[in-house]
Design an enzyme around this catalytic site. Structure first.
Site, PDB file in Angstrom:
ATOM      1  N   LEU A 103      57.302  35.711  34.283  1.00  0.00           N
ATOM      2  CA  LEU A 103      56.982  37.027  34.855  1.00  0.00           C
ATOM      3  C   LEU A 103      55.940  37.733  33.994  1.00  0.00           C
ATOM      4  O   LEU A 103      56.161  37.942  32.798  1.00  0.00           O
ATOM      5  CB  LEU A 103      58.267  37.860  34.923  1.00  0.00           C
ATOM      6  N   LYS A 104      54.799  38.065  34.601  1.00  0.00           N
ATOM      7  CA  LYS A 104      53.740  38.797  33.879  1.00  0.00           C
ATOM      8  C   LYS A 104      53.951  40.286  34.116  1.00  0.00           C
ATOM      9  O   LYS A 104      53.950  40.751  35.246  1.00  0.00           O
ATOM     10  CB  LYS A 104      52.357  38.431  34.429  1.00  0.00           C
TER      11      LYS A 104
END
Ligand code: G3P
Length: 218
Positions: free
Chosen positions: A82-83
């Site tokens: 997850l960015k």
């Protein structure tokens, strides 16, 4: 050293089997909207090709970021990272997401101090934007070098994933400065793979060999 393709292009992702050293893709809302591709479709494509995929949240507040995080991770737990763009709301939700064992990459990094305050949250990755920092008058390579110094001194596990490249030289400098991973667009990957001097050497070897031998190869 982990190498990623910075792309949401279906064809490019499918062609990654030609580049066995590339272990996944990094995406962002701009790349995804450019390609008019659904996140679910990209996730299926990367899962099918056994690739990691970095998906960026768009939410402004921690509730939205949290929900997005759970949703994307649930689609491909073994491959999604997850960015989360650097923001106070983004940083606040990271400890909660980490309790869900969701791997986190803090992105949109433009300064060393942003990395310094991110490290205590133990993200798997921090993502400095090399070319964008350079275009804004900063020195992205120096940020990578100094961040690596701190991470090594503090014996931290966070990896520096350098992004935003326009040239092979930038990639080389970012790796030499201590990047643990890089994400490059297809154009830069092609510039690395298609080296005219290597091409010429291979051609000359063949010509020399055939000048003395009938058979194509040994
Ligand atoms: O996702 C971050 C990275 O893609 C930004 O790169 O090439 O848009 O500056 P660029």
């Amino acid at each position: 050293m982990e190498i990623f393709l910075d792309s949401a292009n279906r064809k490019e992702v499918t062609r990654l089997k030609n580049f066995p050293f590339v272990v996944g893709i990094t995406t962002n809302p701009s790349l995804i909207s450019q390609e008019k591709v659904k996140i679910e479709e990209l996730i299926n494509l990367t899962r099918k090709n056994n690739l990691k995929i970095f998906i960026q949240t768009l939410g402004k507040d921690r509730e939205d970021i949290y929900k997005e995080g759970l949703k994307y991770f649930s689609l491909y737990p073994e491959g999604v990272v997850l960015k989360i763009p650097f923001s106070s709301e983004g940083l606040k939700v990271i400890p909660v997401l980490k309790k869900e064992n969701i791997p986190i990459a803090i992105t949109s990094i433009f300064s060393l101090s942003q990395i310094i305050v991110s490290l205590p949250l133990q993200p798997e990755y921090v993502i400095p934007y090399i070319d964008r920092i350079g275009r804004s008058g900063g020195d992205g390579i120096r940020i990578v070098r100094e961040a690596k110094e701190i991470i090594t001194r503090e014996k931290l596990a966070t990896k520096i994933l350098s992004a935003s490249f326009r040239s092979v030289k930038q990639v080389e400098e970012a790796v030499l400065a201590g990047s643990d991973a890089i994400t490059i667009p297809m154009k830069v990957l092609k510039d690395i793979m298609l080296n005219p001097l290597s091409e010429k050497a291979i051609k000359d070897f063949k010509t020399d060999w055939l000048s003395m031998n009938e058979k194509e190869h040994i």
